[in-house]
Each structure stands twice: as C-alpha cells, then as structure tokens.
Design a protein around this motif. Structure first.
Motif, PDB file in Angstrom:
ATOM      1  N   SER A  32     -19.065  -5.641 -39.229  1.00 57.18           N
ATOM      2  CA  SER A  32     -17.992  -5.151 -38.359  1.00 57.18           C
ATOM      3  C   SER A  32     -18.167  -5.809 -36.994  1.00 57.18           C
ATOM      4  N   ALA A  33     -17.217  -5.616 -36.124  1.00 59.69           N
ATOM      5  CA  ALA A  33     -17.331  -6.156 -34.765  1.00 59.69           C
ATOM      6  C   ALA A  33     -18.560  -5.576 -34.071  1.00 59.69           C
ATOM      7  N   ARG A  34     -18.821  -4.304 -34.255  1.00 62.10           N
ATOM      8  CA  ARG A  34     -19.992  -3.658 -33.648  1.00 62.10           C
ATOM      9  C   ARG A  34     -21.281  -4.272 -34.199  1.00 62.10           C
TER      10      ARG A  34
ATOM     11  N   LEU B  39     -21.599  -7.311 -35.456  1.00 69.95           N
ATOM     12  CA  LEU B  39     -21.683  -8.674 -34.934  1.00 69.95           C
ATOM     13  C   LEU B  39     -22.258  -8.675 -33.524  1.00 69.95           C
ATOM     14  N   MET B  40     -21.832  -7.730 -32.707  1.00 63.50           N
ATOM     15  CA  MET B  40     -22.369  -7.638 -31.342  1.00 63.50           C
ATOM     16  C   MET B  40     -23.854  -7.313 -31.361  1.00 63.50           C
ATOM     17  N   ALA B  41     -24.279  -6.430 -32.251  1.00 60.43           N
ATOM     18  CA  ALA B  41     -25.702  -6.058 -32.337  1.00 60.43           C
ATOM     19  C   ALA B  41     -26.546  -7.250 -32.769  1.00 60.43           C
ATOM     20  N   VAL B  42     -26.059  -8.003 -33.748  1.00 56.66           N
ATOM     21  CA  VAL B  42     -26.792  -9.178 -34.234  1.00 56.66           C
ATOM     22  C   VAL B  42     -26.848 -10.232 -33.137  1.00 56.66           C
ATOM     23  N   LEU B  43     -25.709 -10.489 -32.503  1.00 55.47           N
ATOM     24  CA  LEU B  43     -25.654 -11.494 -31.434  1.00 55.47           C
ATOM     25  C   LEU B  43     -26.572 -11.109 -30.279  1.00 55.47           C
TER      26      LEU B  43
END
Length: 99
Positions: A52-54, A56-60
C-alpha cells in the motif's frame, strides 16, 4: 553527492528534488519486516508484491535511514515525492543489495 558505494549495497535515487542514498542494511531489513508484519526473506518477498502507499513509505523510510538520509526519512509525509519514483527507488535499493 558522490556515487553509491556498491560494495556496501548502496543505491542512489532522485527523490524530493535531490540525489538520495538508500541502503538495505540489517537494521533497515528488521524495520521493514516489522512495518510489514512479516518474518524472513520469504515472507518479505511475498509481501513486497502488494504494498500500500503506507507500506511503500515505511519501506522507503527504512532504506533512506540505512543510507544515512535520516532527515528525509523523517519528513516523507510532507516531502514532494512521486509514488513511481518512490517505488523505483525501493527497487534500486533491493537490486543494489543483491550486488
């Protein structure tokens, strides 16, 4: 910014208007596993296919912290980052980690 340190598994991606260093360190890997609720490489591999977008932000953010980019990692919610650029940066970091 100088080039990525390939021996360390670093990648450089353009995010928020500048070159940013990303690295899949052991700490970043542990942070990603926790954020995605998985354990081990097999679980991580499966989960990475449906972020999810959330997520993706956590991984990034974890990869940015691994590369020493703590400031941007802490400001991702407010940073002007294109979702496609974010996904491409994550892929670059995982490819770099494989050597």
């Amino acid at each position: 910014m100088s080039g990525a340190n390939g021996a360390r598994g670093e990648a450089v991606a353009v995010l928020a208007g500048g070159e940013r260093r990303l690295c899949l360190t052991l700490g970043a890997l542990a942070e990603i596993e926790t954020a995605l609720g998985v354990s081990g490489v097999a679980g991580l591999t499966e989960r990475m296919g449906s972020l999810s977008a959330r997520d993706l932000m956590a991984v990034l953010a974890a990869l940015l912290r691994g590369g020493g980019e703590e400031a941007l990692a802490g400001e991702l919610v407010r940073a002007a980052i294109d979702p496609v650029e974010a996904a491409e940066a994550v892929v670059l970091a995982f490819v770099a980690a494989r050597g």
